[in-house]
Design a protein around this motif. Structure first.
Motif, mmCIF file in Angstrom:
data_model
loop_
_atom_site.group_PDB
_atom_site.id
_atom_site.type_symbol
_atom_site.label_atom_id
_atom_site.label_comp_id
_atom_site.label_asym_id
_atom_site.label_seq_id
_atom_site.Cartn_x
_atom_site.Cartn_y
_atom_site.Cartn_z
ATOM 1 N N LYS A 107 0.832 -1.275 -0.163
ATOM 2 C CA LYS A 107 -0.099 -0.163 0.254
ATOM 3 C C LYS A 107 0.498 0.823 -0.260
ATOM 4 O O LYS A 107 0.710 2.318 -0.310
ATOM 5 N N LEU A 108 2.341 1.662 0.725
ATOM 6 C CA LEU A 108 2.814 2.451 1.187
ATOM 7 C C LEU A 108 3.873 2.935 -0.035
ATOM 8 O O LEU A 108 4.280 3.730 -0.123
ATOM 9 N N GLN A 109 3.901 1.533 -0.879
ATOM 10 C CA GLN A 109 5.486 2.090 -1.097
ATOM 11 C C GLN A 109 6.422 2.917 -0.930
ATOM 12 O O GLN A 109 7.066 4.181 -1.813
ATOM 13 N N LYS A 110 6.699 2.802 0.383
ATOM 14 C CA LYS A 110 8.229 3.017 0.700
ATOM 15 C C LYS A 110 9.302 2.518 0.093
ATOM 16 O O LYS A 110 9.530 1.602 -0.217
ATOM 17 N N THR A 111 10.203 3.595 0.480
ATOM 18 C CA THR A 111 11.952 2.458 0.457
ATOM 19 C C THR A 111 12.358 2.380 1.969
ATOM 20 O O THR A 111 12.567 3.020 2.567
ATOM 21 N N ILE A 112 13.110 0.993 1.709
ATOM 22 C CA ILE A 112 12.698 0.373 3.075
ATOM 23 C C ILE A 112 14.070 -0.148 2.590
ATOM 24 O O ILE A 112 14.415 -0.954 2.035
ATOM 25 N N ILE A 113 15.172 -0.059 3.568
ATOM 26 C CA ILE A 113 16.569 -0.216 4.180
ATOM 27 C C ILE A 113 15.834 -1.480 5.396
ATOM 28 O O ILE A 113 16.018 -1.340 6.652
#
Ligand SMILES: Nc1ncnc2c1ncn2[C@@H]1O[C@H](COP(=O)(O)OP(=O)(O)O)[C@@H](O)[C@H]1O
Ligand SMILES: [Mg+2]
Lengths: 390, 287
Positions: free
Chosen positions: A213-219
């Motif tokens: 849903k959010l489509q963040k960039t996640i490390i």
């Protein structure tokens, strides 16, 4: 594609004389030699990688390999000794204190291994914390916090204190607190490592759900290869302060770049990463609903199979017919519709092979792989499930 | 017998004396201001305590006792105060309380500030720590000397001596408390871009609060312990009654004043501890 985060030649050295250690590093000495000669610990040794917008980039490695050191450089909790870090094209290594604070307030948030919650504040106050730092007014702050508490499934727990909650719930608070700031980038340093396996799996699935849903960039950092491959769009493997391989989970499993990664990959339970789509065959043997039983019989004979899936014009799955039924139908002049069976199993193409083992052992038909519209994408025969397990 | 040779002798005391004399001579206005300020503060507290009707004070202590400790304790504290009043020592108690409260307030301000400083800076702590060790090993009488030299006789030097004697635990426990705050919690605060001073106010001090309260409790107890000693330099109140009774060998008077001090100490101890416990954010379950 322009990278969201670009890390270029990052070096981070712990100790009071980093420059002398850096010189030795440039001369090609390794972490152990430098520690012996200078007493300085090399946390990160010349690491470069790109992270793209909207992906989950996993950094995996054993304890002490430098994962935390890398991720902590990304929000400058650790000061890089050398190298550049570009976020949206800006070199954050050059930032002054004020710019750093601004970046942390607006662009990048972190989730911690032991949650890092403020134990003197309630769940609600914890989630509001980052917004407070940004100076969002109290009413707005509360509204946003409540939304995010709901997102992580903690509605009703707002007035509790962190230590009254289970570990899993505490990490949900940590996640809500990070999400409340609506950052582009989420840094997660072994966020699920302190949780027991069941809760951990649950949190992994929820993170994937949220991310879609959010489509963040996640490390995302982990020492668990199963977790890495389950969550990562791409995975970087670290060893002795260096990145030794970057790739998609499939690339890494198929061609481990060295012995170290091979050892790592051996640990992995392959059934957890092999999905239906990896072992299905685009079914060549297919019968359309408007074909008669005789066409079905021909198709099965030609392919040496005892049953065949029936689809309509739009490739939507209608059922399966067996060769016995089809031969009988020719004699009794029945149509294909009359002999359709529906006692086969279907699955999505994302399903892990492990979940299919039981179904496969209960049916004599192949398993149909379909999409949300019930379109047939392929079939999985029993023998390929077994080979997927190895 | 072998005595230390007479020729190798220096009079350290003389130098100290010179320094103090210089300070007193040149800093007279400063010491005067401090004296006047402290004295009016002290009298204000004393008058305030005397102004509140005695039964209100007892009632307040009972209620607070019930709130932070228990039913029985609350009532017991009330009875203790009642006995003090009944022995005709209410005014002495007010004076003693005024000295203790003034000393403790100033001690806490100084102690928490220095404690934070020592927690943050290695250099500060390497300077403060040996000083604290020295202060705590020295007998309390020693503090009377500089107090008298700077402020003469009376209430103010009593407060001054009490502060020197009672501040160390406030410093030590503040430093300890701040250092003990979870590293990850502070980092989390940094990761949201909060400036350091705000982290001190919003995270470190609130987290350190229960331990700092323990320090304040100890400071208060030490201030109570100075009550008799400081009466030797002119502080009035319960301590003076004890001192007088010793001089006159008056057992009855000594007992009454002594037991009053004990009662007061018990009440203050339990109440401050109770307040500290109220703020223990279930922190014990953090690993
Ligand atoms: N604050 C620190 N001071 C000195 N050495 C450190 C510090 N933090 C980490 N290190 C060292 O840096 C190396 C990498 O640590 P870290 O990044 O925490 O690894 P990981 O997160 O992969 O377990 C280790 O050798 C560790 O001992
Ligand atoms: Mg780590």
């Amino acid at each position: 594609m322009e990278a969201k985060i670009k890390v270029d030649g990052l070096v981070q050295i712990f100790g009071n004389k980093p420059q002398s250690a850096l010189r030795r590093l440039r001369k090609g000495k390794n972490k152990d030699e430098i520690l012996k000669e200078t007493g300085q610990t090399v946390g990160v040794s010349d690491v470069s990688f790109d992270v793209y917008d909207g992906e989950i980039f996993v950094i995996m490695g054993l304890s002490g390999s430098g994962k935390s050191s890398v991720i902590r450089c990304l929000n400058l909790l650790n000061k890089p000794t050398a190298g550049d870090i570009y976020i949206d094209g800006e070199n954050i290594v050059k930032y002054d204190k004020k710019q750093i604070r601004k970046m942390r307030q607006n662009k990048i948030a972190m989730v911690f291994q032991h949650f890092g919650l403020l134990t003197h504040k309630t769940v609600l106050e914890n989630v509001e914390y980052g917004l407070g730092v940004r100076g969002v007014d109290p009413e707005e702050r509360r509204k946003i916090a409540l939304e995010n508490i709901e997102t992580v499934g903690l509605s009703g727990w707002e007035e509790m204190y962190p230590n009254e909650l289970s570990g899993g719930m505490q990490q949900r608070v940590g996640l809500a607190r990070a999400l409340a700031n609506d950052p582009d980038i989420l840094l997660m340093d072994e966020p699920f490592s302190a949780l027991d396996p069941l809760i951990r799996r649950e949190m992994q699935m929820e993170l994937l759900g949220l991310q879609s849903k959010l489509q963040k960039t996640i490390i995302f950092i982990t020492h668990d290869i199963n977790e890495a491959f389950k969550l990562g769009d791409r995975v970087a493997v670290m060893k002795d302060a260096k990145i030794v391989q970057i790739g998609t989970p499939e690339e890494i499993i198929e061609s481990p770049s060295n012995e170290y990664i091979e050892d790592f990959v051996k640990d992995i339970d392959r059934t957890k990463i092999i999905q239906a789509k990896n072992i299905m065959t685009k079914s060549t043997a297919l019968v359309s609903l408007k074909d008669g039983p005789s066409v079905a019989v021909k198709e099965m004979r030609a392919n040496g199979i005892a049953s065949v899936f029936v689809v309509d014009k739009g490739m939507k799955l209608q059922g399966i017919v067996t060769i016995e039924d089809a031969i009988a139908a020719i004699k009794e002049k029945k149509k294909l519709e009359d002999i359709l069976r529906d006692d086969y199993f279907t699955t999505s193409k994302e399903e892990y092979v492990q979940e299919l083992i039981e179904d496969a052992s209960e049916t004599k038909y192949p398993i149909a792989v379909t999409d949300e519209d019930n379109k047939l994408l392929g079939v999985i025969v029993r023998s390929s499930i077994l080979s997927g397990l190895i | 017998m072998s005595n230390f040779p007479d020729i190798i002798q220096f009079n350290l005391g003389v130098y100290v004396n010179n320094i103090v004399e210089w300070l007193v001579a040149n800093g007279e206005s400063v010491f005067d201001a401090i004296t006047r300020g402290t004295l009016s503060f002290l009298l204000a507290i004393q008058n305030f305590i005397m102004w509140i009707p005695w039964y209100i004070i007892i009632l307040a202590v009972v209620l607070l006792g019930i709130y932070v400790c228990s039913w029985k304790s609350g009532v017991m504290y009330g009875v203790m105060l009642f006995i003090i009043g009944g022995m005709g020592l209410w005014e002495e108690m007010a004076i003693t309380l005024a000295i203790v409260i003034t000393s403790v307030l100033i001690s806490v301000v100084i102690g928490v500030t220095l404690g934070i400083l020592a927690a943050y800076s290695k250099r500060a702590s390497s300077f403060i720590n040996p000083l604290l060790d020295a202060m705590q090993t020295m007998p309390s009488f020693v503090y009377l000397i500089p107090a008298v030299m700077f402020f003469g006789l009376g209430m103010v030097p009593a407060v001054f001596a009490t502060i020197i004697y009672a501040t160390p635990p406030a410093i030590r426990l503040t430093t300890l408390a701040i250092r003990e705050v979870s590293e990850e919690m502070i980092e989390a605060a940094h990761s949201f871009g909060s400036p350091s001073w705000k982290i001190l106010m919003q995270v470190e001090l609130p987290q350190a609060f229960p331990t700092i309260m323990t320090g304040i409790n100890q400071t208060t107890m030490m201030a109570m312990a100075m009550v008799v000693t400081s009466s030797m330099i002119g502080a009035k109140g319960l301590g003076l009654n004890v001192l007088t009774s010793i001089n006159r060998l008056d057992v009855a008077m000594g007992f009454e004043a002594g037991i009053s001090i004990v009662f007061l100490a018990v009440i203050i101890d339990r109440l401050t501890q109770g307040v500290a416990n109220k703020f223990n954010y279930h922190n014990e379950s953090v690993e």
